[in-house]
Design a protein around this motif. Structure first.
Motif, PDB file in Angstrom:
ATOM      1  N   PRO A 229      40.548  34.278  37.053  1.00 27.80           N
ATOM      2  CA  PRO A 229      39.917  33.338  36.134  1.00 27.80           C
ATOM      3  C   PRO A 229      38.663  32.801  36.818  1.00 27.80           C
ATOM      4  N   GLY A 230      37.523  33.126  36.314  1.00 28.24           N
ATOM      5  CA  GLY A 230      36.284  32.765  37.009  1.00 28.24           C
ATOM      6  C   GLY A 230      35.627  31.581  36.369  1.00 28.24           C
ATOM      7  N   GLU A 231      34.317  31.646  36.229  1.00 30.70           N
ATOM      8  CA  GLU A 231      33.589  30.537  35.662  1.00 30.70           C
ATOM      9  C   GLU A 231      33.590  30.611  34.146  1.00 30.70           C
ATOM     10  N   HIS A 232      34.686  31.024  33.565  1.00 29.01           N
ATOM     11  CA  HIS A 232      34.724  30.998  32.115  1.00 29.01           C
ATOM     12  C   HIS A 232      35.568  29.834  31.714  1.00 29.01           C
ATOM     13  N   SER A 233      35.292  29.321  30.538  1.00 27.19           N
ATOM     14  CA  SER A 233      36.164  28.272  30.073  1.00 27.19           C
ATOM     15  C   SER A 233      37.070  28.833  29.025  1.00 27.19           C
ATOM     16  N   ARG A 234      37.797  27.935  28.428  1.00 25.09           N
ATOM     17  CA  ARG A 234      38.794  28.276  27.429  1.00 25.09           C
ATOM     18  C   ARG A 234      38.291  29.251  26.402  1.00 25.09           C
TER      19      ARG A 234
ATOM     20  N   GLY B  48      39.576  34.336  27.163  1.00 24.03           N
ATOM     21  CA  GLY B  48      40.626  35.316  27.390  1.00 24.03           C
ATOM     22  C   GLY B  48      40.528  35.928  28.771  1.00 24.03           C
ATOM     23  N   LEU B  49      41.671  36.266  29.333  1.00 23.22           N
ATOM     24  CA  LEU B  49      41.693  36.851  30.661  1.00 23.22           C
ATOM     25  C   LEU B  49      42.074  38.308  30.535  1.00 23.22           C
ATOM     26  N   ASN B  50      41.503  39.130  31.384  1.00 22.15           N
ATOM     27  CA  ASN B  50      41.946  40.515  31.404  1.00 22.15           C
ATOM     28  C   ASN B  50      43.193  40.604  32.258  1.00 22.15           C
ATOM     29  N   THR B  51      44.136  41.374  31.811  1.00 31.51           N
ATOM     30  CA  THR B  51      45.351  41.503  32.598  1.00 31.51           C
ATOM     31  C   THR B  51      45.585  42.972  32.926  1.00 31.51           C
ATOM     32  N   ILE B  52      46.363  43.203  33.992  1.00 27.98           N
ATOM     33  CA  ILE B  52      46.745  44.567  34.325  1.00 27.98           C
ATOM     34  C   ILE B  52      48.182  44.750  33.867  1.00 27.98           C
ATOM     35  N   GLU B  53      48.425  45.717  33.019  1.00 31.81           N
ATOM     36  CA  GLU B  53      49.788  45.950  32.551  1.00 31.81           C
ATOM     37  C   GLU B  53      50.693  46.370  33.695  1.00 31.81           C
TER      38      GLU B  53
ATOM     39  N   SER C 266      40.654  40.133  36.507  1.00 31.95           N
ATOM     40  CA  SER C 266      41.770  39.248  36.148  1.00 31.95           C
ATOM     41  C   SER C 266      41.680  37.888  36.833  1.00 31.95           C
TER      42      SER C 266
ATOM     43  N   LEU D  91      41.378  44.074  39.170  1.00 33.59           N
ATOM     44  CA  LEU D  91      41.739  42.899  39.959  1.00 33.59           C
ATOM     45  C   LEU D  91      40.645  41.834  39.849  1.00 33.59           C
TER      46      LEU D  91
END
Ligand SMILES: Nc1ncnc2c1ncn2[C@@H]1O[C@H](COP(=O)(O)OP(=O)(O)OP(=O)(O)O)[C@@H](O)[C@H]1O
Ligand code: SF4
Ligand code: SF4
Ligand SMILES: [Mg+2]
Lengths: 365, 445
Positions: free
Chosen positions: A273-278, A281-286, A271, A268
């Motif tokens: 979206p934090g202080e990263h820019s483009r 990639g985002l981690n997702t939960i299947e 996933s 959680l």
């Protein structure tokens, strides 16, 4: 003092204000029984903020409504459940007794302030009514007190504002008015279910600041429910993470974000979206959050858990101590981490059998 | 999507300007002699969008984000200004020309619950725009829908299901497939993930990124969640009360915001990391009504960096805050007194509608050490309010305390590389820069 220490010292000062044990709330439908809240236990001490965080449908609101005695048919709080507030067992209360608690001991703020305000009456009338019913304050005295309450929640020109109707207030001001109405009852505990979710961030920041100030002034305990990890980090001293009707991890807010232990909490947090820019990639939960319609004889996160192993489908994980300082537990078969798989499963089985005391002692060795 | 839909000539190349917006206004209501009371949802914005990029549009509710998005795809008629799309001014298109152009620009809405017709199957929903544009044969349309379902991560058998059988995330995929049906170049995504849980959100964001790459799409991504925007956008524009306050490359806006509003907005986001104790600027009050925006800078009623008039530099922060709050109260009252019905209602309700202003003055100034050149004006204004002349009280306070920010609209100034622009008087050399002022004024709170 860090929030960790605050959390700890609040806990040193005696009994919890609210103590929920084995809370089970089910909804009976034609086809199935939904175990919306399934064996939930946690405490709230005076003056602290306890957060409940989880995705949609995880059972946060049902937990809050169960505590407030607001679960109606087809919902049912099962008899094994215990909710102790100020030493009284709420589950044994009649409707009338519950109304009394709602008017004095526990205040509630919902996502939509309209739910708590009557559009026909002025804000002043509604606060004065709360003062009269709950504290026997009437007449000029009530107007004075109502003005003070509106001022204390940061509404400018309070005295004139008393004569206005809810529709003349902006969304953020309506939420302030609801908080003022709750304060009129001088509660010890405020249950806030997504109180800032419908508000813009700058207004959300105002309401969060307000709740912190009020808490300090009045030693108010707050049970704060939200799906927003950022908000939970901002306001809570300790956090319960819910998944499919159960608490999967409990920790102080620092520990939760620094050392999340439950695979769901980790996923959680990753996933967001934090202080990263483009490009990062985002981690997702299947998969998706399941509807808890079967007994928890397995880990409900197993179908989506990247670390699931054979036993996860076959037995229910128990809460295991995973931290050193303040209470930090995770309900996952990967713990206690220092034990081999066979040992761990035995440990969980023993806990499920009800030998908490014995196993907890052996765990501390 | 190489299904060979004929596009109007594509002249712009990747990285060139696809959309150029100039002095765009969208006012609702009013018109003619009532123009002054119209809602100025978008009030003069100029910017451009490059082909293949994602421009983020952020701001609080009611600031005009969605109206701007809808105007760009001609779901609204512009009140003034031009929108040039690949060199054509689309604000003047009509009839067949407009219909043909519409294929180029589609919109995805926030609420997957209500934006899909529950009586149509998912297949029919996605096919509808193809039918409407008489696209190829029925069989080819059917095939195209099946392709689209796969593109957005759904399965072919979902064709015959109904939206209510789907989760929020799946419905949003249907909305995206539908928007892609006619192979547009430009998509306005209006809060496409706001209604979704974080874990579902992450998947839709990833999908949007993949689709953009695959089909060379250009996005306007509208959102109030600034973390999501930082993640997905190349550039970001910040709106407040119908105006664009700042625009630049995403990292320039997040790491080096110049505009006082952008800085306040960014500082208000709660961080999912309790150890970062970033300094929060809590703004007072709420945005004013777009029907009656401030005369000077749109942000002047809440701005932590507002410029004070020359004669009052000596007044300390707390007193100045109280003055601004008092002005807000008086402004509110003068606004109310515009409506006679309201006034009557109020006067019937109490002996004098204005007898409580003294209480407000005490509440605001009671604990403060107020210099006489301030207090005399506060007293004068309070007196006028008590006489039932709140508009005169407001004017008196304006004459006394108005500074540059109340009096004139700022310009949109270049403030750095990457076409970084910001709307604020403080970028002029006559005034102290934004950063030291905000640091000083918010340091003790
Ligand atoms: N009146 C009801 N009848 C049947 N099921 C219900 C009822 N109320 C809640 N539920 C079910 O109980 C579960 C928990 O719901 P709850 O509203 O507590 O979730 P939540 O965590 O508050 O979600 P959200 O973030 O969307 O507010 C869900 O599966 C929901 O469908
Ligand atoms: S018990 Fe198993 S499935 Fe559940 S969280 Fe732990 S490792 Fe994952
Ligand atoms: S012009 Fe004035 S009010 Fe507007 S943002 Fe700049 S300092 Fe603030
Ligand atoms: Mg809820």
């Amino acid at each position: 003092m860090s929030r960790e220490e605050t959390a700890e010292s609040a806990r040193d000062e005696g009994d919890p204000l609210l103590s929920v044990r084995n809370l089970q709330t089910v909804f009976h439908t034609d086809r199935e029984t939904i175990r919306a809240v399934d064996d939930v236990s946690f405490d709230v001490y005076p003056g602290e903020t306890v957060g409940i965080v989880g995705e949609s449908g995880s059972g946060k609101s049902v937990t809050a409504r169960s505590i407030m005695g607001l679960v109606d048919s087809p919902g049912e709080v099962l008899p094994e459940s215990s909710i102790r507030f100020n030493g009284q067992e709420l589950t044994a209360f009649s409707d009338a007794e519950y109304r009394e608690v709602r008017g004095s001991g526990i205040g509630m703020v919902f996502q939509d302030p309209q739910q708590s305000l009557n559009p026909v009456y002025t804000i002043g009338n509604q606060i004065r009514e709360a003062l009269e019913i709950n504290r026997d304050i009437t007449g000029a005295q009530a107007t004075k007190e109502a003005t003070k309450l509106l001022e204390s929640v940061g509404i400018p020109d309070a005295k004139r504002r008393l004569d206005e109707h809810p529709h003349e207030f902006s969304g953020g001001m309506r939420q302030r008015a609801v908080i003022a109405m709750m304060l009129a009852c001088e509660p010890d505990l405020l249950i806030a279910d997504e109180p800032t979710t419908a508000l813009d961030v700058t207004i959300q920041a105002q309401i969060l600041d307000l709740l912190k100030d009020l808490q300090e002034e009045r030693n108010l305990a707050i049970l704060f429910i939200t799906h927003d990890m950022g908000v939970i980090a901002d306001i809570s001293d300790r956090v319960n993470v819910m998944y499919a009707g159960q608490i999967v991890e409990k920790a102080s807010v620092e520990n939760l974000f620094e050392r999340p232990e439950h695979p769901y909490t980790r996923a959680l947090i990753e996933s967001i979206p934090g202080e990263h820019s483009r490009g990062e990639g985002l981690n997702t939960i299947e998969g998706e959050v399941p509807t808890p319609n079967a007994p928890a004889d397995h880990c409900r996160f197993a179908p989506r858990c990247p670390q699931a192993f054979g036993a996860c489908d076959k037995m229910a994980p128990q809460h295991i101590d995973v931290g050193e300082t303040v209470e930090h537990t995770a309900a996952c078969l990967l713990y206690p981490e220092d034990k081999a798989e066979g040992e761990r499963l035995k440990h969980h089985r023993a806990l499920a059998g009800g030998d908490d005391v014995k196993t907890e002692v052996s765990n501390d060795e | 999507m190489n299904s060979g839909i004929e596009q109007p000539e594509q002249t712009a190349q990747l990285g060139e300007t696809l959309i150029e917006v100039e002095n765009l206004k969208k006012h609702y209501g009013g018109g003619g002699m009532f123009e002054s009371s119209s809602v100025k949802a978008v009030d003069g914005v100029s910017f451009s969008i490059q082909r293949g990029e994602t421009l983020g549009l952020v701001g609080e509710s009611g600031c005009g984000k969605s109206t701007l998005g809808r105007t760009l795809v001609r779901l609204e008629e512009a009140t003034e200004g031009t929108i040039s799309f690949d060199g054509t001014d689309i604000t003047t298109l009509s009839g067949d020309e407009l219909k043909t152009w519409r294929r180029n620009a589609q919109m995805v809405f926030q609420d997957p619950e209500s934006s899909l017709n529950d009586r149509m199957t998912v297949g029919e929903i996605i096919r509808e725009p193809l039918d409407a544009h008489d696209w190829k044969t029925k069989t080819e349309r059917q095939e195209r829908v099946l392709d689209l379902l796969t593109s957005v991560g759904l399965r072919e058998e979902h064709y015959y299901r109904y939206p209510h059988q789907f989760s929020g995330g799946q419905r949003q995929r249907v909305g995206i497939a539908r928007a892609l049906a006619l192979e547009p170049e430009f998509l306005v995504l209006d809060e496409p993930v706001s209604a979704l849980d974080v874990s579902v959100q992450a998947k839709i964001i990833t999908l949007l990124e993949d689709l953009q790459e695959e089909f060379d799409l250009t996005y306007l991504f509208i959102a109030h969640d600034l973390a999501v925007v930082r993640h997905i956008c190349d550039r970001v524009a910040v709106m407040y009360l119908g105006k664009m306050m700042e625009i630049s490359d995403t990292e320039a806006v997040y790491a080096d915001a110049h505009n006082p509003y952008t800085r306040s907005l960014l500082s208000a986001i709660p961080h999912p990391d309790p150890s970062t104790s970033s300094h929060r600027i809590t703004l007072p009050g709420t945005p004013p009504s777009p029907r009656d925006p401030p005369t000077g800078c749109q942000f002047s009623t809440r701005c932590p960096a507002k410029i004070r008039p020359e004669g009052y530099k000596h007044v300390d922060e707390a007193v100045w805050d109280a003055i601004e709050r008092f002005r807000e109260v008086v402004r509110e009252r003068s606004r109310m007194s515009l409506s006679t019905v309201d006034r009557l209602k109020r006067q019937l309700g109490s002996f004098s509608a204005y007898d409580d202003i003294d209480e407000t003055v005490t509440d605001l100034f009671g604990d403060l050490d107020v210099p006489t050149d301030v207090s005399e004006h506060i007293e004068t204004a309070a007196g006028l309010v008590k006489e039932g002349r709140p508009a005169d009280a407001r004017d008196h306070l304006n004459d006394t305390f108005n500074g540059a920010c109340d009096l004139k609209r700022p310009d949109f100034h270049p403030v750095g590389e990457h076409n970084h622009m910001s709307y604020c008087h403080r970028h002029e050399s006559d005034y102290e820069d934004v950063t030291p002022v905000i640091t000083r004024r918010t340091s003790d709170s």
